[in-house]
Write a protein that holds these residues in place. Structure first.
Motif, mmCIF file in Angstrom:
data_model
loop_
_atom_site.group_PDB
_atom_site.id
_atom_site.type_symbol
_atom_site.label_atom_id
_atom_site.label_comp_id
_atom_site.label_asym_id
_atom_site.label_seq_id
_atom_site.Cartn_x
_atom_site.Cartn_y
_atom_site.Cartn_z
ATOM 1 N N ASP A 1 81.608 52.146 16.705
ATOM 2 C CA ASP A 1 82.521 52.477 16.261
ATOM 3 C C ASP A 1 83.790 51.277 16.538
ATOM 4 O OD1 ASP A 1 82.061 54.495 14.314
ATOM 5 O OD2 ASP A 1 82.539 55.830 16.252
ATOM 6 N N ILE B 1 68.638 49.567 17.428
ATOM 7 C CA ILE B 1 70.044 49.924 16.680
ATOM 8 C C ILE B 1 71.395 50.255 17.045
ATOM 9 C CG2 ILE B 1 70.155 50.891 14.303
ATOM 10 C CD1 ILE B 1 67.755 50.084 13.597
ATOM 11 N N VAL B 2 71.906 49.509 17.103
ATOM 12 C CA VAL B 2 73.432 49.711 17.656
ATOM 13 C C VAL B 2 74.456 50.151 16.504
ATOM 14 C CG1 VAL B 2 75.510 49.765 19.444
ATOM 15 C CG2 VAL B 2 72.603 49.242 19.711
ATOM 16 N N THR B 3 74.822 51.165 16.250
ATOM 17 C CA THR B 3 76.041 51.457 15.335
ATOM 18 C C THR B 3 77.278 51.665 16.219
ATOM 19 O OG1 THR B 3 74.631 52.863 13.847
ATOM 20 C CG2 THR B 3 77.273 53.207 13.572
ATOM 21 N N TRP C 1 73.502 41.191 13.439
ATOM 22 C CA TRP C 1 74.581 41.668 13.058
ATOM 23 C C TRP C 1 74.031 42.096 11.354
ATOM 24 C CZ3 TRP C 1 78.588 43.178 15.571
ATOM 25 C CH2 TRP C 1 78.889 42.915 16.621
ATOM 26 N N GLY C 2 74.241 43.934 11.089
ATOM 27 C CA GLY C 2 73.531 44.807 9.821
ATOM 28 C C GLY C 2 75.198 44.894 9.263
ATOM 29 N N SER D 1 77.859 47.030 7.831
ATOM 30 C CA SER D 1 79.498 47.796 8.174
ATOM 31 C C SER D 1 80.429 48.731 6.837
ATOM 32 C CB SER D 1 80.368 46.444 8.912
ATOM 33 O OG SER D 1 80.649 45.456 7.988
ATOM 34 N N GLN E 1 69.292 53.783 18.689
ATOM 35 C CA GLN E 1 67.783 53.916 18.695
ATOM 36 C C GLN E 1 67.108 52.620 18.670
ATOM 37 O OE1 GLN E 1 67.534 54.984 14.285
ATOM 38 N NE2 GLN E 1 65.292 55.861 14.081
ATOM 39 N N THR F 1 76.851 48.240 12.277
ATOM 40 C CA THR F 1 75.549 48.561 12.560
ATOM 41 C C THR F 1 75.028 46.777 13.459
ATOM 42 O OG1 THR F 1 74.566 50.520 11.300
ATOM 43 C CG2 THR F 1 73.180 49.115 12.510
ATOM 44 N N GLN G 1 83.003 51.164 11.864
ATOM 45 C CA GLN G 1 82.134 51.605 11.785
ATOM 46 C C GLN G 1 80.569 50.041 11.119
ATOM 47 O OE1 GLN G 1 79.814 54.571 10.060
ATOM 48 N NE2 GLN G 1 80.490 55.657 12.256
ATOM 49 N N VAL H 1 71.347 45.031 15.919
ATOM 50 C CA VAL H 1 69.962 45.186 16.151
ATOM 51 C C VAL H 1 70.457 44.328 17.173
ATOM 52 C CG1 VAL H 1 67.677 45.170 16.732
ATOM 53 C CG2 VAL H 1 68.276 45.737 14.160
#
Length: 182
Positions: free
Chosen positions: A102, A98-100, A129-130, A132, A180, A147, A145, A149
């Protein structure tokens, strides 16, 4: 035992050792071992290599012959073949992260909805894509920002960041805010 001052210890006669058993005039072997294994000169030392060779000959597991018998060898080969076959049938699940990210715009006049649409338009195998959000940065500028996967084997975060930076009209820079492993 009494407390002894500095000047007193030189003048006293070894009274605390008079009660020990033994006669100081006799040889040390009278009270100790008959033979000392320590030598002063190393060339007079006993041969250690001969003792080590004898230890190597000892069989700790009690087997009479050095080689395996054919039956045990055949059984081991069968077990190895069964294990390999069992391992080949299983597939490992893909490692995911999981990447966030910026994503920073050039200025406060940048259209952030268009920036998000451009990001979500990037399609690579292994990206989902998650959510934002727009986070205030400074002087009315907001960063996006977002998120996502990613499957580690299929997607490189560096390649993804380069592809995002390709939208030069909207994107100034990107940073990985959090990662993460799943």
């Amino acid at each position: 035992m009494k407390n002894i001052t500095f000047g007193d210890w030189r003048s006293r006669k070894d009274t605390e050792f008079t009660s020990l058993p033994g006669d100081p005039s006799k040889a040390y072997t009278t009270y100790g071992p008959e033979k000392s294994e320590l030598t002063i000169n190393p060339k007079d030392a006993p041969k250690v290599a001969e003792a080590e060779e004898e230890e190597e000959d000892d069989d700790l597991f009690g087997s009479d012959d050095e080689s395996e018998d054919e039956e045990a060898k055949k059984k081991r080969e069968e077990n190895l073949a069964a294990y390999k076959k069992k391992k080949e049938g299983k597939t490992k699940p893909a490692a995911k992260t999981i990447v966030t990210l910026d994503v920073k715009p050039w200025d406060d006049e940048t259209d952030m909805t268009q920036l998000e649409k451009n990001l979500r338009a990037i399609e690579m195998d292994g990206i989902k894509w998650g959510a934002s959000t727009l986070v205030p940065l400074a002087f009315g500028i907001k960063k996006l920002q977002i998120t996502l996967v990613v499957e580690d084997d299929k997607v490189s975060i560096d390649d993804l960041q380069e592809q995002i930076a390709g939208d030069e009209d909207h994107v100034q820079s990107t940073d990985v805010a959090a990662m993460q492993k799943l």
